[in-house]
Design a protein around this motif. Sequence first.
Motif, short mmCIF file in Angstrom:
data_model
loop_
_atom_site.label_atom_id
_atom_site.label_comp_id
_atom_site.label_asym_id
_atom_site.label_seq_id
_atom_site.Cartn_x
_atom_site.Cartn_y
_atom_site.Cartn_z
N PRO A 87 1.02 -1.31 -0.05
CA PRO A 87 -0.01 0.13 0.20
C PRO A 87 0.97 0.99 -0.17
O PRO A 87 2.42 1.35 0.61
CB PRO A 87 -1.18 -0.02 1.41
CG PRO A 87 -0.27 -1.33 2.49
CD PRO A 87 0.46 -1.59 1.67
N MET A 88 0.32 2.61 -0.74
CA MET A 88 1.01 3.57 0.03
C MET A 88 0.81 4.49 0.96
O MET A 88 0.03 4.34 1.56
CB MET A 88 0.25 4.53 -2.06
CG MET A 88 0.58 3.90 -2.99
SD MET A 88 1.06 4.85 -4.43
CE MET A 88 2.61 5.33 -4.34
N ILE A 89 1.63 4.77 0.45
CA ILE A 89 1.63 6.03 2.26
C ILE A 89 1.04 7.19 1.96
O ILE A 89 1.23 8.04 1.33
CB ILE A 89 3.49 6.10 2.53
CG1 ILE A 89 3.72 5.46 2.42
CG2 ILE A 89 2.48 7.02 4.14
CD1 ILE A 89 5.31 6.00 3.11
N PRO A 90 -0.78 6.83 2.58
CA PRO A 90 -1.59 8.26 2.64
C PRO A 90 -0.88 9.38 3.74
O PRO A 90 -2.11 10.20 3.10
CB PRO A 90 -2.68 7.70 3.39
CG PRO A 90 -2.50 6.32 4.43
CD PRO A 90 -0.58 5.68 3.62
N HIS A 91 -0.05 9.21 4.32
CA HIS A 91 -0.40 10.23 4.48
C HIS A 91 0.96 11.58 5.17
O HIS A 91 1.76 10.99 4.00
CB HIS A 91 -0.26 10.38 6.32
CG HIS A 91 0.61 8.55 6.73
ND1 HIS A 91 1.96 9.03 6.75
CD2 HIS A 91 0.51 7.22 7.22
CE1 HIS A 91 2.30 8.14 7.30
NE2 HIS A 91 1.87 7.25 7.70
N ASP A 92 0.80 12.56 5.61
CA ASP A 92 2.84 13.05 5.45
C ASP A 92 3.55 12.24 5.74
O ASP A 92 3.60 11.60 6.95
CB ASP A 92 2.19 14.30 6.18
CG ASP A 92 2.96 15.23 6.17
OD1 ASP A 92 4.17 15.79 5.32
OD2 ASP A 92 2.93 16.80 6.70
#
Length: 214
Positions: A87-92
């Motif tokens: 999964p891609m990192i969805p946060h800062d």
Amino acid sequence: MKLVTKIGLCMTAVSVLFFNGCNDTAPSAKVERTEAVVKPTISEQSLGLRKVDLYSEDSVKPEETKYSKEYAGSGYKINRAFQDAPPMIPHDVEGMLPITINDNQCTSCHMPEVAPSMGATAIPESHFTDFRPKHKFDGKKFEKSIDNNKNEISIKKIGDLAGARFNCSQCHAPQSEGQLVENTFTPEYTHKDGAEKSSWSGSKLTEGLDTLMK
Ligand code: HEC
Ligand code: HEC
């Protein structure tokens, strides 16, 4: 138009040679005839992904890379690219990268023992499994183990995060909005919740692999 002109020249030169056969007396005649035939019809700009001058970097302005500014904990997730894709990192990730041997902030929220209290997805079982072959290394000499029966592969659960998984950003990238080319890929997940979840746990970890979990 330099490239296209060159291709045109070569092709014309080849065809002139072909039709003139052994006529080696007429190199100058060849050039004259070539100039009359060359008609570039394909523009260089249309050949590459960047639609600008290919001979200079001055006019190249790629789209700005915009990482997510969502704070960790906002609950925002990005659909997986395909079943069991990282999964891609969805946060800062401001201040979290690069990961170093002494500073891996990702683990402070994502290790299974803390993840539920942080509202983060726990690092999965696969990351606590060693998939590396049993090569021999005594600190000086490296010996590659070669075994045609694949006995050199040993998949074992280890109590700690596998070394191969320490550098999270090697596989998990922060999301960027800048798009060089349109993505027309549509995933077909093999599991109905494949867009949000891995199917890769328990016996699934070794399914299809010619080896045993040891
Ligand atoms: C402050 C705690 C915190 C830190 C530090 C942190 N994360 Fe997260 N992460 C979260 C939370 C919470 C979520 C769940 C989504 C959300 O609410 O943002 C998440 C979501 C994710 C996801 C998406 C999981 C999925 O199933 O879609 C990935 C991948 C991820 N983080 C990787 C990382 C990496 C790599 C780092 C280090 C660069 C990192 N995180 C640092 C809290 C954190
Ligand atoms: C070698 C590549 C690789 C590295 C390094 C890696 N991951 Fe993953 N990660 C994956 C893949 C592939 C998946 C999806 C399949 C799976 O669950 O194993 C995944 C899944 C995840 C998930 C989702 C789990 C779930 O249950 O849906 C989280 C969270 C995660 N990784 C966090 C991390 C963190 C944090 C690190 C660093 C400590 C890390 N990963 C290092 C490849 C990697």
